[in-house]
Design an enzyme around this catalytic site. Structure first.
Site, PDB file in Angstrom:
ATOM      1  N   SER A 150       6.131   1.773  -3.278  1.00  0.00           N
ATOM      2  CA  SER A 150       5.449   1.302  -4.484  1.00  0.00           C
ATOM      3  C   SER A 150       4.251   0.417  -4.207  1.00  0.00           C
ATOM      4  O   SER A 150       3.289   0.404  -4.969  1.00  0.00           O
ATOM      5  CB  SER A 150       6.435   0.536  -5.386  1.00  0.00           C
ATOM      6  OG  SER A 150       7.505   1.370  -5.758  1.00  0.00           O
ATOM      7  N   THR A 151       4.287  -0.381  -3.137  1.00  0.00           N
ATOM      8  CA  THR A 151       3.247  -1.389  -2.934  1.00  0.00           C
ATOM      9  C   THR A 151       2.582  -1.235  -1.578  1.00  0.00           C
ATOM     10  O   THR A 151       3.147  -0.654  -0.645  1.00  0.00           O
ATOM     11  CB  THR A 151       3.847  -2.806  -3.030  1.00  0.00           C
ATOM     12  OG1 THR A 151       4.781  -2.991  -1.968  1.00  0.00           O
ATOM     13  CG2 THR A 151       4.549  -3.004  -4.367  1.00  0.00           C
TER      14      THR A 151
END
Length: 576
Positions: A34-35
């Site tokens: 996600s990051t």
């Protein structure tokens, strides 16, 4: 910014993906984190999660007797949106290539939105591809489809709940004055440890860049710099951005300089979701300097800072009384080489209007504005009368709010009493800890809202009273102040007092005053203020009645009777 990485090989070059034998099923894999932090942990290009997902997916492919021929990786891409580069490329790939399986580590790697999950799964089904999870029993059987739907719904709930919790946590952090995310240039995000070894995050001044940012604010507040000039000077002094693992230091852009000049963080405030809170970080500039910078920025924008041709501090303020167009600077040279500076109507100059307004010598317009300031400057008696009447009206308005304040205060007292009773019940084992925490959170939220409303009752009136006191004090000395100001501060004075100044054909001024001077300079208000002072019983007057309407103490009045006397201006008139 989303970083997208696509690989067609394993971490080991020797284990590169190859064409499968004819008897082996063809599979593709989709991996995601996600990051950006997850994608670069450990100092590697993929971090830890992507290789772990790859290993699990390969083991699943071996169980299925399939060979992975293509791998799609979105590194640092949220599953809340289906608009991910490699996901889109994967959908196109299965449409043009025969694939048996699409293997993911978990369903939530593919989507955390039920609608997106259905859309992606439908696209795979139409291409004849079976979706397989490496860690969940997801397949095309009825029980597998049921589990797929349940897991997709859980993933969506987790995503939405996480967003709510994050927003709540960030709001609480902002209320406490904490810095949200990366601090702006001039500050450093640092990690600390207390005596008990607990890690904390705080913000400190950047010893290298903070002095340059502080100088930039003070320099621009002087009114002698444009943003472009300030940018060039900061670049020559060596101001560069902080380096990151993927981006080296570089000089700031002009837009970045303008953005930092408007950032209230530098005066000690934190802004989150449109609300401003007092920050715990050290302020880099005093509030008065920051507000002066905002005034200069507004003045430059409003007064049309057109330095590319001819600049003058009255440009943007004075307008043609005949057609309403702005007056612009024009330099005329006679046959002896002498240059005369005039204000001319821009509408007539560009032939946009049928205006016949003649040119006016700039020095005559300057004198006309100076004379106007001498005529609107109020006497000490007028100042005392206005101040006394306004303070009386403020006191009356504050008294009218007593009932509302009492209601809010009583509600706050009830909530605080309820807090005490909850704690006593908990100590007596009457309510469990989860219920106590839930009720305490509810009460704290209501108390915070009530305290902000109570503070607003006092703060709004206090701020308005202080603002009007400052305006009256300025009005009592405006001519003397204007006479001593340099050009930059004269521009600021004009922007504070006027929205527009029209010069008519007969060289009279028509002025549109800014708030609150439109009210303070109204002859009726001044007359009523003097009458109010002379009446010992402080009886209400028509002007007093006007103050009590609504929450604003400023009402619009057309200024009449304060124009300067007609002066014989030298004008340059053209003949047909």
């Amino acid at each position: 910014m989303t970083t997208t990485t696509t690989t067609t090989a394993a971490a080991d070059p020797a284990a590169s993906l190859i064409e499968p034998p004819i008897s082996t099923a063809v599979a593709i894999s989709y991996l995601r984190v996600s990051t950006r932090e997850q994608a670069s942990k450990g100092g590697t290009d993929e971090g830890f999660s992507i290789p772990a997902q790859r290993d699990a997916v390969r083991r699943k492919a071996d169980q299925l007797g399939a060979t992975i021929v293509e791998e799609f990786v979105d590194a640092g891409a949220s599953a809340k949106s289906a608009d991910r580069p490699d996901l889109m490329r994967m959908i196109q790939y299965v449409k043009t290539n025969k694939v048996a399986y699409c293997i993911v580590h978990k369903v939530d790697r593919l989507a955390r939105n039920r609608a997106d999950d259905v859309t992606i799964h439908l696209a795979l089904q139409q291409a004849g591809v079976m979706l397989v999870s490496a860690t969940e029993n997801i397949d095309e059987t009825p029980s597998g489809m049921l589990l797929h739907g349940i897991m997709s719904t859980i993933a969506e709930f987790y995503s939405r709940n996480l967003a709510t919790e994050v927003t709540k946590g960030m709001t609480q952090k902002a209320i406490g004055g904490g810095t949200l995310g990366k601090a702006p240039i001039g500050y450093l995000n640092v990690r600390t440890r207390d005596d008990q070894g607990r890690e904390g995050r705080t913000v400190e001044l950047d010893p290298e860049r903070a002095p340059l940012i502080e100088w930039a604010f003070k320099a621009y507040a002087s009114g002698n710099w444009t943003v472009s000039q300030l940018h060039d000077e900061l670049t020559s002094r060596g101001l560069v951005s902080l380096p990151t693992p993927k981006r080296p230091s570089k000089p700031l852009a002009v837009s970045s300089v303008h953005r930092l000049l408007t950032n209230p963080y530098y005066k000690g405030d934190v802004v989150y979701r449109g609300t401003r809170y007092k920050g715990t970080h050290p302020a880099l500039v005093p509030p008065e300097v920051w507000y002066q910078v905002q005034s200069v920025l507004t003045a430059h924008k409003t007064a049309a800072e057109a330095t590319q041709v001819h600049d003058h501090y009255l440009k943007g303020t004075i307008h043609c009384g005949q057609c309403g167009s702005r007056l612009i600077v024009s330099n005329a040279k006679n046959r002896h080489g002498n240059v005369y500076c005039y204000f001319v109507c821009s509408g007539r100059h560009s032939k946009r209007t049928d205006c016949t307004r003649g040119a006016i010598l700039i020095e005559d317009v300057e004198k006309l504005i100076e004379d106007y300031y001498t005529r609107i400057q109020i006497s000490p008696a007028q100042r005392d009368a206005l101040s006394g009447m306004l303070h009386h009206e403020f006191d009356r308005l504050m008294a009218a709010e007593t009932d509302e304040l009492e209601r809010l205060t009583a509600h706050r007292d009830r909530l605080e009493h309820e807090q005490d009773r909850l704690m006593q019940a908990h100590y007596a084992d009457a309510i469990p800890l989860p219920v106590l925490k839930r009720e305490q959170d509810r009460i704290l939220g209501e108390l915070d809202r009530l305290n902000r409303r109570i503070d607003a009752h006092h703060g709004d009136y206090a701020d308005a009273r202080a603002h009007l006191d400052d305006a009256i004090g300025l009005l009592a000395n405006c001519a003397d102040i204007y006479q001593r100001c340099d050009d930059a501060n004269r521009r600021l004075c004009n922007q504070a007092f006027f929205t527009k100044v029209y010069i008519d054909e007969d060289d009279k001024l028509r002025v549109e005053n800014n708030r609150p001077f439109e009210m303070l300079l109204d002859p009726e208000v001044n007359a009523n203020a003097l009458n109010w002072t002379q009446n010992g019983d402080k009886a209400r007057t028509p002007a007093n009645d006007s103050f009590g309407k609504g929450s604003s103490l400023v009402r619009g009045v057309e200024l009449r009777g304060f124009e300067p006397l007609t002066s014989s201006l030298r004008t340059k008139r053209s003949t047909n």
